[in-house]
Design a protein around this motif. Structure first.
Motif, short mmCIF file in Angstrom:
data_model
loop_
_atom_site.label_atom_id
_atom_site.label_comp_id
_atom_site.label_asym_id
_atom_site.label_seq_id
_atom_site.Cartn_x
_atom_site.Cartn_y
_atom_site.Cartn_z
N LYS A 1 -16.89 -7.71 -4.55
CA LYS A 1 -15.78 -8.80 -5.26
C LYS A 1 -14.75 -8.74 -5.12
O LYS A 1 -14.16 -7.96 -4.26
N GLN A 2 -13.83 -9.56 -5.30
CA GLN A 2 -12.18 -9.08 -4.97
C GLN A 2 -11.35 -8.53 -5.57
O GLN A 2 -11.27 -9.38 -7.10
N MET A 3 -10.25 -8.25 -5.48
CA MET A 3 -8.76 -7.36 -5.91
C MET A 3 -7.62 -7.95 -5.43
O MET A 3 -7.92 -8.18 -3.98
N VAL A 4 -6.99 -8.71 -5.97
CA VAL A 4 -5.26 -8.95 -5.38
C VAL A 4 -4.20 -8.31 -5.87
O VAL A 4 -4.82 -7.88 -7.48
N LEU A 5 -3.66 -7.69 -5.12
CA LEU A 5 -2.24 -7.05 -6.02
C LEU A 5 -1.03 -7.88 -5.47
O LEU A 5 -0.66 -7.46 -4.80
N CYS A 6 -0.16 -7.92 -6.81
CA CYS A 6 0.92 -8.21 -6.29
C CYS A 6 1.75 -7.74 -7.06
O CYS A 6 1.43 -7.55 -8.20
N ASN A 7 3.02 -8.77 -7.14
CA ASN A 7 3.88 -8.59 -7.98
C ASN A 7 3.69 -8.92 -9.65
O ASN A 7 3.69 -9.96 -9.46
N GLY A 8 4.25 -8.30 -10.31
CA GLY A 8 3.97 -8.76 -11.98
C GLY A 8 5.93 -8.69 -12.50
O GLY A 8 5.77 -9.20 -13.37
N LYS A 9 6.47 -8.76 -11.91
CA LYS A 9 7.57 -10.09 -12.46
C LYS A 9 7.54 -10.89 -12.22
O LYS A 9 7.95 -10.54 -13.86
N ASN A 10 6.50 -11.89 -12.03
CA ASN A 10 6.44 -13.39 -12.51
C ASN A 10 5.03 -13.46 -12.56
O ASN A 10 4.20 -14.31 -12.47
N PRO A 11 4.25 -13.45 -13.84
CA PRO A 11 3.00 -13.46 -14.33
C PRO A 11 2.49 -14.26 -13.63
O PRO A 11 1.41 -14.93 -13.72
N ASP B 1 11.57 -2.30 7.77
CA ASP B 1 10.69 -3.04 8.32
C ASP B 1 9.41 -3.21 7.93
O ASP B 1 8.65 -2.87 8.56
N ALA B 2 8.80 -2.18 6.43
CA ALA B 2 7.68 -2.12 6.28
C ALA B 2 7.15 -4.11 6.16
O ALA B 2 7.69 -4.60 5.51
N LYS B 3 5.94 -3.65 6.37
CA LYS B 3 5.50 -4.92 6.76
C LYS B 3 3.94 -5.34 5.69
O LYS B 3 2.69 -3.87 5.53
N LEU B 4 3.87 -6.11 4.80
CA LEU B 4 3.33 -6.48 4.23
C LEU B 4 1.56 -7.05 5.14
O LEU B 4 1.48 -7.62 5.70
N ILE B 5 0.40 -6.41 3.74
CA ILE B 5 -0.67 -6.62 4.77
C ILE B 5 -1.22 -7.56 3.65
O ILE B 5 -1.36 -7.32 3.01
N PRO B 6 -1.14 -9.12 4.17
CA PRO B 6 -2.00 -9.85 3.21
C PRO B 6 -3.47 -9.90 3.10
O PRO B 6 -3.85 -10.69 2.13
N VAL C 1 -4.17 -7.41 -9.75
CA VAL C 1 -3.84 -5.83 -10.19
C VAL C 1 -1.82 -5.69 -10.21
O VAL C 1 -1.47 -6.25 -9.62
N LEU C 2 -1.72 -6.17 -11.49
CA LEU C 2 0.44 -6.58 -11.07
C LEU C 2 0.61 -5.23 -11.50
O LEU C 2 0.59 -3.94 -12.47
N SER C 3 1.33 -4.88 -10.21
CA SER C 3 2.62 -3.90 -10.28
C SER C 3 4.41 -4.51 -10.20
O SER C 3 4.97 -5.66 -9.87
N ASP C 4 4.81 -2.90 -9.26
CA ASP C 4 6.84 -3.37 -9.23
C ASP C 4 6.55 -3.65 -7.28
O ASP C 4 7.57 -3.17 -6.75
N ILE C 5 4.51 -4.21 -6.84
CA ILE C 5 5.73 -3.61 -5.67
C ILE C 5 4.83 -5.00 -5.41
O ILE C 5 4.22 -5.69 -5.48
N ASP C 6 5.14 -5.81 -4.34
CA ASP C 6 4.81 -7.41 -3.54
C ASP C 6 3.07 -7.02 -3.18
O ASP C 6 2.46 -8.29 -3.09
N GLY C 7 2.47 -6.57 -2.91
CA GLY C 7 1.28 -6.43 -2.27
C GLY C 7 0.80 -4.55 -1.32
O GLY C 7 1.84 -4.02 -1.59
N PHE C 8 0.51 -4.71 -0.71
CA PHE C 8 0.12 -3.00 0.28
C PHE C 8 0.81 -3.81 1.28
O PHE C 8 0.57 -4.31 2.32
#
Length: 261
Positions: free
Chosen positions: A234-244, A189-194, A172-179
């Protein structure tokens, strides 16, 4: 690149496809076409779930804001879907990849006969190396109809498509780097959960709605999609869609964004 053949569903949202000024983001679409074509050439099967029809319709019609009337939104979706598919077809052909349009409503995937027909269509397209470009059929999907036709968002649609097609991975490509543990647009100081193995009530409480003003989804719908994928094993990855092109890193197993499952 991971050489194991995979079936991959990629979902891209309106915020990634439409620039802040309302124009279509041609750079992102070109990079997306290059990346997905590369995956196809590497032997993977790829399905693209694309939002952006109304956003593209706004640009095509010269609107500055999204109208509130359902009929006007549907008309814009009809115009924008044509424009999106024209651009997708052109860009993918630049990389020697064919695309096909598949418009869905919830009832198509709910009713067994129609679901089997559309899944058969997907299978034929994938077997021929064609990339299905999926979107909700916005011109007929309204709450006023007698049966439930609408998806809450294309995040949910992408998860349903991925589960029904037994895809290995949903990206899932979004306008955010992840969750994040908190909204990064509001908390410095929000922290990305990898990696997320289980969605807790605390995680769900940290999710919010759409902030782009063009899209309909937000983190809530992304977590629903992640939940559906994890329940299916199954697996899902959420990442930034700025650079597909980062999709290639995700498929290769690199730590990009947030991995669910």
């Amino acid at each position: 690149m991971n050489r194991q053949r995979k079936r991959i569903v990629v979902k891209i949202g309106t915020s990634s496809l439409i620039l802040p000024n309302g124009k279509v983001n041609l750079r992102t679409i070109d990079r997306l076409a290059y990346t997905l074509s590369t995956l196809c050439n590497d032997g993977h099967e790829v399905i693209l779930v694309s939002s952006g029809a109304i956003g593209a319709g706004l640009a095509s019609a010269g609107y500055t804001s999204r109208p509130t009337e359902i009929a006007k939104q549907q008309a814009l979706a009809a115009m924008g879907q044509m424009e999106l598919m024209r651009i997708y077809s052109q860009r993918f052909l630049d990389y020697q990849t064919k695309v096909a349009q598949v418009l869905l409503t919830r009832d198509v995937l709910t009713f067994p006969i129609s679901r089997q027909h559309v899944l058969n269509t997907f299978e034929v397209l994938l077997s021929q190396g064609v990339v299905p470009v999926v979107n909700e059929n916005d011109t007929v999907a309204v709450d006023e109809l007698d049966h439930h036709t609408t998806f809450s968002d294309n995040d949910e649609l992408s998860a349903m498509v991925a589960v029904h097609l037994n895809a290995d991975l949903l990206i899932v490509l979004s306008d955010i780097d992840g969750f994040y543990d908190q909204n990064p647009n509001q908390v410095a100081d929000a922290k990305l959960i990898p990696e997320v193995k289980e969605l807790t009530p605390t995680m769900k409480a940290a999710a919010g709605g759409s902030e782009s003003g063009l899209g309909t989804g937000g983190m809530v719908t992304k977590l629903r999609a992640a939940q559906a994928m994890m329940e299916a094993g199954k697996q899902m990855v959420l990442c930034n869609g700025k650079n597909p092109t980062h999709i290639l890193d995700v498929v290769a197993g690199k730590k990009i964004g947030t991995k669910f499952g």
